[in-house]
Design a protein around this motif. Structure first.
Motif, PDB file in Angstrom:
ATOM      1  N   LYS A 133       0.845  -1.197   0.000  1.00 60.52           N
ATOM      2  CA  LYS A 133       0.000   0.000   0.000  1.00 60.52           C
ATOM      3  C   LYS A 133       0.878   1.245   0.000  1.00 60.52           C
ATOM      4  O   LYS A 133       0.761   2.117   0.855  1.00 60.52           O
ATOM      5  CB  LYS A 133      -0.937  -0.033   1.206  1.00 60.52           C
ATOM      6  CG  LYS A 133      -2.003  -1.110   1.140  1.00 60.52           C
ATOM      7  CD  LYS A 133      -3.165  -0.770   0.222  1.00 60.52           C
ATOM      8  CE  LYS A 133      -3.035  -1.300  -1.175  1.00 60.52           C
ATOM      9  NZ  LYS A 133      -4.082  -0.857  -2.083  1.00 60.52           N
ATOM     10  N   ASP A 193      -9.705  -0.204  -4.541  1.00 64.89           N
ATOM     11  CA  ASP A 193      -8.598   0.601  -5.063  1.00 64.89           C
ATOM     12  C   ASP A 193      -9.115   1.616  -6.082  1.00 64.89           C
ATOM     13  O   ASP A 193      -8.783   2.804  -6.022  1.00 64.89           O
ATOM     14  CB  ASP A 193      -7.558  -0.326  -5.708  1.00 64.89           C
ATOM     15  CG  ASP A 193      -6.288   0.405  -6.074  1.00 64.89           C
ATOM     16  OD1 ASP A 193      -5.483   0.653  -5.155  1.00 64.89           O
ATOM     17  OD2 ASP A 193      -6.094   0.733  -7.255  1.00 64.89           O
ATOM     18  N   GLU A 197      -9.172   5.757  -5.473  1.00 65.94           N
ATOM     19  CA  GLU A 197      -8.460   6.737  -6.306  1.00 65.94           C
ATOM     20  C   GLU A 197      -9.427   7.683  -7.021  1.00 65.94           C
ATOM     21  O   GLU A 197      -9.096   8.844  -7.237  1.00 65.94           O
ATOM     22  CB  GLU A 197      -7.467   6.048  -7.267  1.00 65.94           C
ATOM     23  CG  GLU A 197      -8.071   5.175  -8.320  1.00 65.94           C
ATOM     24  CD  GLU A 197      -7.090   4.129  -8.867  1.00 65.94           C
ATOM     25  OE1 GLU A 197      -6.061   3.873  -8.230  1.00 65.94           O
ATOM     26  OE2 GLU A 197      -7.367   3.561  -9.940  1.00 65.94           O
TER      27      GLU A 197
HETATM   28 MG    MG Z   1      -4.279   2.187  -4.651  1.00 70.36          MG
END
Ligand code: MG
Ligand code: NDP
Length: 330
Positions: A133, A193, A197
């Motif tokens: 991460k 994820d 973002e």
């Molecule tokens: Mg990410």
């Protein structure tokens, strides 16, 4: 309360990787960090590069073996695909799949191509994920400092019965067990994820900065002042949030700032924004976002290119360039 188990070094069996040769394909942000950390952890590493790669000299200068992607894959028991996601399917079909050993393992640092079925490995290989991460530079820096960054592991396909243990051993060699490793799925890693973002880290923050800057300059305030208030100081706040959570940040800022946080924040990110976040999440879960991104890539990224061009020449960037030039530490 969460019941997620956090794995540490003592939960792993490093011998599982010592018996394997690892091919790291790509030597960019993640690739260089994985290759160097594994090498320093005593793992036999070869870096797979394209024939004309400008990076070969750097890799060899770092003391690592290089090979073509095909040769690296053919010689390895575990293959880490660490090139940009958009290029992975083609590389997999042409260079990786034909050379991958039965009983070998394929490793990804992000679940996109497996979850959205861009890459469908045959049943005789293990398919695992180890996702630090952090950007690669930090993965390397923390390892060298004797620390590590947190990581996620996941198993998509377990043909050998050892997939999960190999993923854990790899996360350990990367240094991630020093900060804790959590098991997840390719689906959950990919969806959270992409959501993170889009809604918060890149999309949400950019739009928040942009809107704050536009509001102040639109009301006649100096762009330099707007830049400092809405962009530059963000890092100071984010550092406080990262080390102490929201409550740690609120303990450090002035009482006026803390009060303004409570009364102002929910007005800015209100019901409309929450609905928009739910819509983004649905587009990610349904595969609509992935389809749009993949289709754009298939015709040379016309939409992505246009959006990039539109983002250039932003007044925020022009003001920022001049101000940053005076900040010696940048
Ligand atoms: Mg990410
Ligand atoms: P990079 O953009 O840094 O990868 C660049 C490397 O890939 C270069 O060595 C380049 O080769 C090589 N490369 C690109 N195309 C090809 C190709 N067709 N054939 C062979 N080599 C190629 O990638 P990232 O490290 O950012 O991402 C790698 C993976 O890690 C992705 O799945 C990403 O989602 C994931 N990830 C990335 C994070 C990050 O912080 N960047 C964080 C967590 C996961 P050359 O040197 O020859 O130019």
């Amino acid at each position: 309360m969460s019941t997620v188990r956090v794995y540490e070094s003592s939960d792993t069996d490093p011998a599982l990787l010592q018996a394997r040769r690892v091919a790291i394909v790509g030597y960019g942000s993640q690739g260089h960090a994985h290759a160097l950390n594994l090498h320093d952890s005593g793992v036999d590493v070869v870096v797979g590069l394209r024939p004309d790669s400008p990076t070969r000299e750097r890799v060899e200068g770092d003391g690592l073996a290089t090979a073509t992607v095909a040769d690296a894959v053919a010689s390895a028991d575990l293959v880490s695909i660490l090139i940009p996601d958009a290029g992975q399917r083609r590389l997999y079909e042409t260079e990786v799949a034909p050379n991958l050993k039965d009983g070998g393992a394929l490793l990804f640092a992000h679940g996109f191509n497996i979850h959205y079925r861009q890459i469908e490995p045959r049943a005789s290989v293990d398919v695992i994920m180890v996702a630090p991460k952090a950007p690669g530079a930090m993965v390397r820096r923390e390892y060298e400092a004797g620390c590590g960054v947190p990581g996620l592991i996941a198993v998509h396909q377990d043909s050998t019965g050892q997939a999960r243990d190999v993923a854990l051993a790899y996360a350990d060699a990367l240094g991630c067990t020093r900060a804790g490793v959590i098991e997840t799925t390719f689906k959950d890693e990919t969806e959270t994820d992409l959501f993170g973002e889009q809604a918060v880290l890149c999309g949400g923050v950019s739009a928040l900065i942009r809107a704050g800057f536009d509001t102040l300059t639109g009301a006649g305030y100096a762009p330099e002042l707007a830049y400092f208030e809405c962009l530059h100081e963000l890092k100071l706040i984010v550092d406080l949030i990262q080390s102490g959570g929201l409550s740690g940040m609120r303990a450090e800022v002035s009482d006026t700032a803390e009060y303004g946080d409570y009364v102002g924040g929910p007005k800015v990110i209100g019901a409309d924004s929450r609905r928009a976040m739910e819509e983004l999440l649905l587009e990610i879960q349904s595969g609509d976002f992935a389809d749009r991104w993949i289709r754009d890539g298939q015709c040379g990224h016309p939409e992505f290119g246009r959006l990039r061009d539109e983002a250039r020449g932003d007044p925020l960037d022009t003001v920022g360039r001049d101000l940053r030039a005076r900040m010696a530490w940048l």
